[in-house]
Motif scaffolding. Structure first.
Motif, PDB file in Angstrom:
ATOM      1  N   THR A   3      55.411 113.359  42.393  1.00  0.00           N
ATOM      2  CA  THR A   3      54.276 114.077  42.953  1.00  0.00           C
ATOM      3  C   THR A   3      53.192 114.292  41.908  1.00  0.00           C
ATOM      4  O   THR A   3      52.121 114.797  42.212  1.00  0.00           O
ATOM      5  N   LYS A  66      51.155 113.391  50.009  1.00  0.00           N
ATOM      6  CA  LYS A  66      51.897 114.534  49.468  1.00  0.00           C
ATOM      7  C   LYS A  66      52.505 115.365  50.592  1.00  0.00           C
ATOM      8  O   LYS A  66      53.646 115.821  50.495  1.00  0.00           O
ATOM      9  N   GLU A  68      53.390 114.356  53.665  1.00  0.00           N
ATOM     10  CA  GLU A  68      54.514 113.641  54.285  1.00  0.00           C
ATOM     11  C   GLU A  68      55.741 113.666  53.382  1.00  0.00           C
ATOM     12  O   GLU A  68      56.876 113.796  53.861  1.00  0.00           O
ATOM     13  N   ASN A  69      55.533 113.538  52.062  1.00  0.00           N
ATOM     14  CA  ASN A  69      56.661 113.601  51.139  1.00  0.00           C
ATOM     15  C   ASN A  69      57.308 114.978  51.158  1.00  0.00           C
ATOM     16  O   ASN A  69      58.535 115.115  51.080  1.00  0.00           O
ATOM     17  N   LYS A  72      59.408 115.257  54.283  1.00  0.00           N
ATOM     18  CA  LYS A  72      60.667 114.509  54.158  1.00  0.00           C
ATOM     19  C   LYS A  72      61.664 115.254  53.277  1.00  0.00           C
ATOM     20  O   LYS A  72      62.862 115.300  53.576  1.00  0.00           O
TER      21      LYS A  72
END
Length: 227
Positions: A3, A66, A68-69, A72
């Protein structure tokens, strides 16, 4: 991907291997040109492989990436199955009622996808009769064989004898089954309520009509007429 990726003006190398927003390979281009392409497409230039020669960069919406990560990662934590070991203690001369109660708890734990540590506690002279505890553990394992298996065979541990039962179903699968059973029960309850309401509505609709017809017949009858 980390990130803490370098993006846009933080990318200080003279040239990059550029990847388009849909994963297509653009090729090696000057960093200034890659930044210009990113600005024209209203996207970010993100360094996704700094170890490359030259580094690999991709055109993307970094804020969306960022988000979407993070989603998840949150979903992965939610679905992570933590190994939980429940413990159930029994006495070697347990009575039938207590045994059934304890077995019920073991069944509930295994259905939930948890392991169960069964401990037989010996006191006094019972310590010289380990076969009593062994037979009790064998009996319990056989009684719950459809839900679990013996993961750790009975073994003596000081004054206690211990056995570990493992569930056939994984924790995540057990949660799914429990949720499905809850939904099915809720659906049955809603169907029953709807059926009762329909019966009440039908009875209410038929009641006044029947009464009205009954009154009309009696009012039209002459008292002198022999029916």
């Amino acid at each position: 991907m980390s990130t803490e990726l370098r993006i846009n003006e933080r990318i200080r190398v003279p040239e990059v291997r550029l990847v388009g927003p849909n994963g297509e390979t653009v090729g090696i281009v000057p960093t200034d040109q890659a930044l210009k392409l990113a600005q024209e497409a209203d996207l970010d230039l993100v360094e996704i492989a700094p170890q490359g020669r030259p580094p690999v960069c991709k055109l993307m919406d970094y804020g969306k990436f960022k988000y979407e990560n993070a989603q998840k990662a949150r979903e992965a934590r939610r679905n992570q199955t933590n190994v939980i070991i429940k413990e159930m203690k029994l006495r070697p001369k347990i009575d039938a009622h207590d045994y059934e109660t304890k077995k019920g708890h073991v069944v509930r734990f295994l259905k939930a996808g948890d392991k169960v540590k069964i401990t037989i506690m010996f006191r006094g002279r019972e310590q010289h009769r380990p076969e009593l505890g062994f037979r009790l553990l064998q009996r319990l394992a056989e009684d719950v064989t459809e839900l679990g298996f013996v993961e750790s065979a009975p073994k003596q541990d000081g004054r206690n004898m211990i056995m570990v039962l493992g569930p056939h179903k994984k924790k995540a699968d057990a949660k799914i089954d429990a949720a499905a059973a809850k939904d099915a029960k809720m659906a049955q309850r809603e169907a029953a309520v709807a059926e009762e309401q329909a019966e009440r509505d039908a009875a209410h609709a038929a009641g006044p009509v029947a009464a009205k017809k009954e009154r009309r017949r009696s009012e039209n009858l002459d008292d002198d007429i022999d029916v």
